[in-house]
Design a protein around this motif. Structure first.
Motif, mmCIF file in Angstrom:
data_model
loop_
_atom_site.group_PDB
_atom_site.id
_atom_site.type_symbol
_atom_site.label_atom_id
_atom_site.label_comp_id
_atom_site.label_asym_id
_atom_site.label_seq_id
_atom_site.Cartn_x
_atom_site.Cartn_y
_atom_site.Cartn_z
ATOM 1 N N GLY A 48 41.695 32.134 36.192
ATOM 2 C CA GLY A 48 42.524 33.202 36.743
ATOM 3 C C GLY A 48 41.873 34.556 36.705
ATOM 4 N N HIS A 49 41.640 35.121 35.521
ATOM 5 C CA HIS A 49 41.145 36.484 35.459
ATOM 6 C C HIS A 49 40.076 36.570 34.388
ATOM 7 C CE1 HIS A 49 44.484 37.909 37.981
ATOM 8 N NE2 HIS A 49 45.158 36.992 37.338
ATOM 9 N N GLY A 50 38.927 37.167 34.726
ATOM 10 C CA GLY A 50 37.832 37.256 33.779
ATOM 11 C C GLY A 50 37.612 38.676 33.320
ATOM 12 N N HIS A 51 36.831 38.822 32.259
ATOM 13 C CA HIS A 51 36.534 40.148 31.728
ATOM 14 C C HIS A 51 35.536 40.895 32.593
ATOM 15 C CE1 HIS A 51 38.583 40.210 27.823
ATOM 16 N NE2 HIS A 51 38.440 38.905 27.861
ATOM 17 N N ALA A 52 34.549 40.216 33.173
ATOM 18 C CA ALA A 52 33.496 40.883 33.929
ATOM 19 C C ALA A 52 33.552 40.464 35.392
ATOM 20 C CB ALA A 52 32.127 40.530 33.347
ATOM 21 N N PRO A 53 34.095 41.322 36.276
ATOM 22 C CA PRO A 53 34.160 40.969 37.693
ATOM 23 C C PRO A 53 32.769 40.705 38.243
ATOM 24 C CG PRO A 53 35.472 42.929 37.210
ATOM 25 C CD PRO A 53 34.664 42.636 35.992
ATOM 26 N N ARG A 54 32.677 39.729 39.119
ATOM 27 C CA ARG A 54 31.404 39.393 39.717
ATOM 28 C C ARG A 54 30.887 40.570 40.541
ATOM 29 N NH1 ARG A 54 30.485 34.488 44.082
ATOM 30 N NH2 ARG A 54 28.377 35.058 44.711
ATOM 31 N N SER A 55 29.568 40.797 40.477
ATOM 32 C CA SER A 55 28.974 41.910 41.200
ATOM 33 C C SER A 55 28.747 41.540 42.664
ATOM 34 C CB SER A 55 27.642 42.294 40.553
ATOM 35 O OG SER A 55 27.009 43.315 41.311
ATOM 36 N N PHE A 56 29.198 42.424 43.571
ATOM 37 C CA PHE A 56 28.985 42.239 45.000
ATOM 38 C C PHE A 56 28.207 43.421 45.565
ATOM 39 C CE2 PHE A 56 32.327 39.216 44.280
ATOM 40 C CZ PHE A 56 32.138 38.233 45.244
ATOM 41 N N GLY A 57 27.361 44.032 44.705
ATOM 42 C CA GLY A 57 26.615 45.212 45.133
ATOM 43 C C GLY A 57 25.767 44.966 46.363
ATOM 44 N N ARG A 58 25.057 43.841 46.387
ATOM 45 C CA ARG A 58 24.215 43.545 47.536
ATOM 46 C C ARG A 58 25.045 43.324 48.792
ATOM 47 N NH1 ARG A 58 19.769 38.595 47.873
ATOM 48 N NH2 ARG A 58 18.939 39.128 49.933
#
Length: 343
Positions: A48-58
């Motif tokens: 459901g919900h994690g501590h570190a959102p996945r990076s979508f910088g690229r």
């Protein structure tokens, strides 16, 4: 998870303490003067919900670059071809460039460490970004609607072939950008906002291609503003869900997918729990959920093992990553804020 300010964080495990350890836990945590204590847990694992959102910088960088370049091309050809549908789509794409930029900034801010003033860090910025995107997109749609209505009353010649070619490029640009965000669209409303905008743009561009074809075949120039009205309607339809959900998050509503009644039933069903009040569940960000609750325990504080286990189950069952439980002894002085409880 800690039950006291100077306890060290420990992983979520079942309690293996013996009777003496449990008694020491109870004595250490129980506040005999006030009849309550705090237990704070961060469950690990689950869904459901994690501590570190996945990076979508690229993905953000590529999406912003592609769409910014396309806006210039589309607007230029739209004015040159006198095609309101292209100009409308360019305006929509421009709002999406700004929306992607805001969402990107928010995705960076949510990772900032907490401070004395911002005790949750800047996690809430992702909620503000989603709300901004929804509102800004609806405002931009209002401008498109106005211009389309003017053109519907006073139609002007349109270069249908140019419309088809430029809008065809838009399908590729917007489709590729949407694909970059597809992986995160389910778990993060901020990323979902970016995905929905790009997917809607691809569909809108397809509609513009169809309009250009019809204008080229029939010479009916009123098709151009009519398609623009359809584009505006599609934008509103795609944005409304994002708007309502982001407003709910901004107002600390229980996130969709979590049923407060089920959470309440789980907590009430734990061994030794005689009562529950002041249960609050709210989004800290677009990916993390927090909970606070007061548990009335028949035999006083149950120990750290109980708190660790409950926090882990709240994470695994409901996706609640940050749980703070306050323990009150049954028959003790009533909690001063119990009168405000909603559950």
């Amino acid at each position: 998870m800690t039950g006291h300010p100077h306890d060290a964080p420990t992983p979520v495990t079942r309690d293996h303490h013996g009777p003496d350890d449990a008694n020491r836990d109870r004595d250490h945590h129980h506040d005999r003067d006030h009849g309550h204590d705090h237990g704070h847990g961060h469950g690990h694992g689950g869904h459901g919900h994690g501590h570190a959102p996945r990076s979508f910088g690229r993905a953000f960088a590529i999406g912003i670059g592609l769409n910014a370049a396309f806006v210039v091309v589309e607007a230029g050809y739209g004015f040159a071809a006198n095609a309101m549908s292209l100009v409308a789509d360019a305006g929509h794409n421009l709002s999406d460039v700004l929306g992607l930029l805001v969402a990107w900034i928010a995705s960076v801010l949510v990772k900032r460490r907490a401070s004395a003033r911002y005790t949750y860090g800047l996690r809430g910025s992702s909620i503000l970004a989603a709300l901004f995107n929804a509102v800004f997109l609806l405002v931009a749609t209002g401008a498109i609607l106005w211009e389309a209505l003017v053109r519907l009353v006073h139609p002007e010649p349109v270069a249908g072939v140019t419309v088809m070619v430029v809008a065809g490029i838009g399908i590729l640009v917007n489709g590729l950008t949407a694909w970059l965000f597809a992986a995160g669209a389910k778990g993060d409303i901020n990323i979902r906002g970016a995905f929905l905008h790009m997917a809607a743009d691809a569909a809108v561009s397809a509609g513009v291609v169809a309009a250009g074809l019809l204008i080229w075949l029939t010479g009916l120039v009123w098709i151009d503003p009519l398609v623009s009205l359809g584009i505006a309607g599609l934008i509103v339809w795609a944005t409304w869900g994002l708007l309502t959900e982001s407003v709910g998050m901004a107002l600390s509503a229980v996130p969709p997918g979590i049923e407060p009644e089920r959470v309440s039933a789980y907590l009430r069903g734990q061994p030794g729990v005689a009562g529950l009040h002041d249960l609050h569940i709210w989004p800290m960000s677009t990916t993390e959920v927090a909970l606070t609750a007061h548990l009335v325990m028949a035999e006083g504080h149950p120990g750290n093992g109980f708190l660790r286990e409950v926090a882990g189950e709240l994470r695994a069952r409901f996706g609640i990553a940050h749980a703070t439980l306050q323990i009150e002894e049954a028959g003790g002085p009533p909690c001063l804020i119990a009168q405000d409880c909603g559950v």
